[in-house]
Design a protein around this motif. Structure first.
Motif, mmCIF file in Angstrom:
data_model
loop_
_atom_site.group_PDB
_atom_site.id
_atom_site.type_symbol
_atom_site.label_atom_id
_atom_site.label_comp_id
_atom_site.label_asym_id
_atom_site.label_seq_id
_atom_site.Cartn_x
_atom_site.Cartn_y
_atom_site.Cartn_z
ATOM 1 N N ILE A 1 109.351 37.138 5.759
ATOM 2 C CA ILE A 1 110.394 36.138 5.533
ATOM 3 C C ILE A 1 110.728 35.491 6.872
ATOM 4 N N GLU A 2 110.503 34.212 6.985
ATOM 5 C CA GLU A 2 110.796 33.485 8.232
ATOM 6 C C GLU A 2 110.210 34.205 9.444
ATOM 7 N N GLY A 3 108.932 34.637 9.295
ATOM 8 C CA GLY A 3 108.208 35.233 10.411
ATOM 9 C C GLY A 3 108.453 36.708 10.652
ATOM 10 N N LYS A 4 109.389 37.339 9.932
ATOM 11 C CA LYS A 4 109.677 38.755 10.120
ATOM 12 C C LYS A 4 109.137 39.574 8.951
ATOM 13 N N LYS A 5 108.475 40.692 9.282
ATOM 14 C CA LYS A 5 107.835 41.534 8.259
ATOM 15 C C LYS A 5 108.832 42.552 7.693
ATOM 16 N N PHE A 6 108.769 42.728 6.375
ATOM 17 C CA PHE A 6 109.598 43.717 5.685
ATOM 18 C C PHE A 6 108.724 44.519 4.729
ATOM 19 N N GLU A 7 109.213 45.730 4.372
ATOM 20 C CA GLU A 7 108.583 46.559 3.341
ATOM 21 C C GLU A 7 109.551 46.671 2.167
ATOM 22 N N TRP A 8 109.022 46.492 0.951
ATOM 23 C CA TRP A 8 109.846 46.520 -0.264
ATOM 24 C C TRP A 8 109.200 47.481 -1.249
ATOM 25 N N PHE A 9 110.022 48.351 -1.905
ATOM 26 C CA PHE A 9 109.467 49.402 -2.740
ATOM 27 C C PHE A 9 109.546 49.110 -4.227
ATOM 28 N N GLU A 10 109.918 47.891 -4.575
ATOM 29 C CA GLU A 10 109.905 47.467 -5.972
ATOM 30 C C GLU A 10 108.839 46.387 -6.137
ATOM 31 N N GLN A 11 108.341 46.252 -7.349
ATOM 32 C CA GLN A 11 107.315 45.231 -7.587
ATOM 33 C C GLN A 11 107.888 43.821 -7.549
ATOM 34 N N PHE A 12 109.153 43.701 -7.922
ATOM 35 C CA PHE A 12 109.762 42.367 -8.027
ATOM 36 C C PHE A 12 110.950 42.247 -7.071
ATOM 37 N N ILE A 13 111.219 41.023 -6.680
ATOM 38 C CA ILE A 13 112.357 40.740 -5.814
ATOM 39 C C ILE A 13 112.892 39.349 -6.163
ATOM 40 N N THR A 14 114.203 39.189 -6.115
ATOM 41 C CA THR A 14 114.803 37.891 -6.451
ATOM 42 C C THR A 14 114.983 37.049 -5.193
ATOM 43 N N GLY A 15 115.224 35.776 -5.415
ATOM 44 C CA GLY A 15 115.501 34.884 -4.295
ATOM 45 C C GLY A 15 116.720 35.320 -3.516
#
Length: 231
Positions: free
Chosen positions: A21-35
């Motif tokens: 997101i805007e050049g920064k890396k993240f890890e997410w543990f759900e398949q879906f994510i909202t805006g």
């Protein structure tokens, strides 16, 4: 549950999904994510416009706050904010989300009278571009686009066969150029006229004309006319 460090979710044992997101890396543990979650994750204002980067030739997707994105698709999903594009008209500043703007929109925003022309300010040594009402300008080019207006000039000096001629119209026809060159236009099948021009405005900087053609005129535009007798 989400985190911005690599690894596994200890509670659910699921692998993390990487997103940017805007050049920064993240890890997410759900398949879906909202805006909304995307913006909160990056600390972005909820009223900003977020986009999902799509491989060309497809257009990037605008992600609304309640829209759901599937992060399990192939590749790393990348999101970015589309910055507002800034421009000015006669010194007054404007901004827009749209990449393109028509000359007629510039005229309305700047309250520019119909008898004034609109120009796009270009860096030297390039000439400024005349923007007609139906022309479309790309605002996403590097730098801030600056437009200005000035009263339309309808008195020109044009050069026909090496001689300066006064001209008081925005355009000139093939027949009118011939008449300036030779004093008259002969409707004779045995007489062939050849007309070429150079140093014209951006609509027609150089080229040739045939009977029935009409071109835009600018100051010091050069015309060369020859007459050939086929008999």
């Amino acid at each position: 549950m989400n985190t911005d460090v690599d690894g596994q979710d200890d509670q659910k044992g699921r692998p993390s999904l990487t997103l940017i997101i805007e050049g920064k890396k993240f890890e997410w543990f759900e398949q879906f994510i909202t805006g909304k979650q995307l913006k909160e994750l990056r600390g972005l204002p909820l009223d900003c416009k977020l986009f999902l980067d799509i491989v060309e030739p497809w257009k990037d997707d605008a992600i609304l706050n309640d829209e759901v994105v599937d992060l399990a698709r192939t590749g790393i999903e990348q999101f970015y904010i589309k910055q507002k594009l800034k421009y000015s008209v006669d010194g007054k500043n404007f901004e827009t989300d749209k990449q393109y703007i028509k000359g007629s929109q510039i005229r309305r925003q700047g309250n520019i009278p119909d008898d004034y022309q609109i120009f796009l300010d270009n860096k030297q040594p390039w000439e400024d571009d005349l923007i007609e009402d139906n022309d479309i300008v790309d605002l996403a080019r590097p730098g801030k686009e600056k437009f200005y207006s000035k009263k339309e000039v309808t008195e020109f000096i044009i050069i026909v066969n090496g001689r300066e001629k006064q001209w008081c119209e925005k355009t000139i026809s093939f027949k009118q150029v011939v008449e300036l060159a030779f004093g008259n236009f002969q409707e004779n099948p045995n007489t062939v006229y050849t007309v070429t021009y150079a140093k014209g405005p951006h609509q027609n900087p150089e080229g040739s004309m045939v009977k029935g053609d009409k071109v835009f005129v600018t100051n010091k535009m050069v015309f060369n006319v020859t007459a050939t007798n086929k008999s």
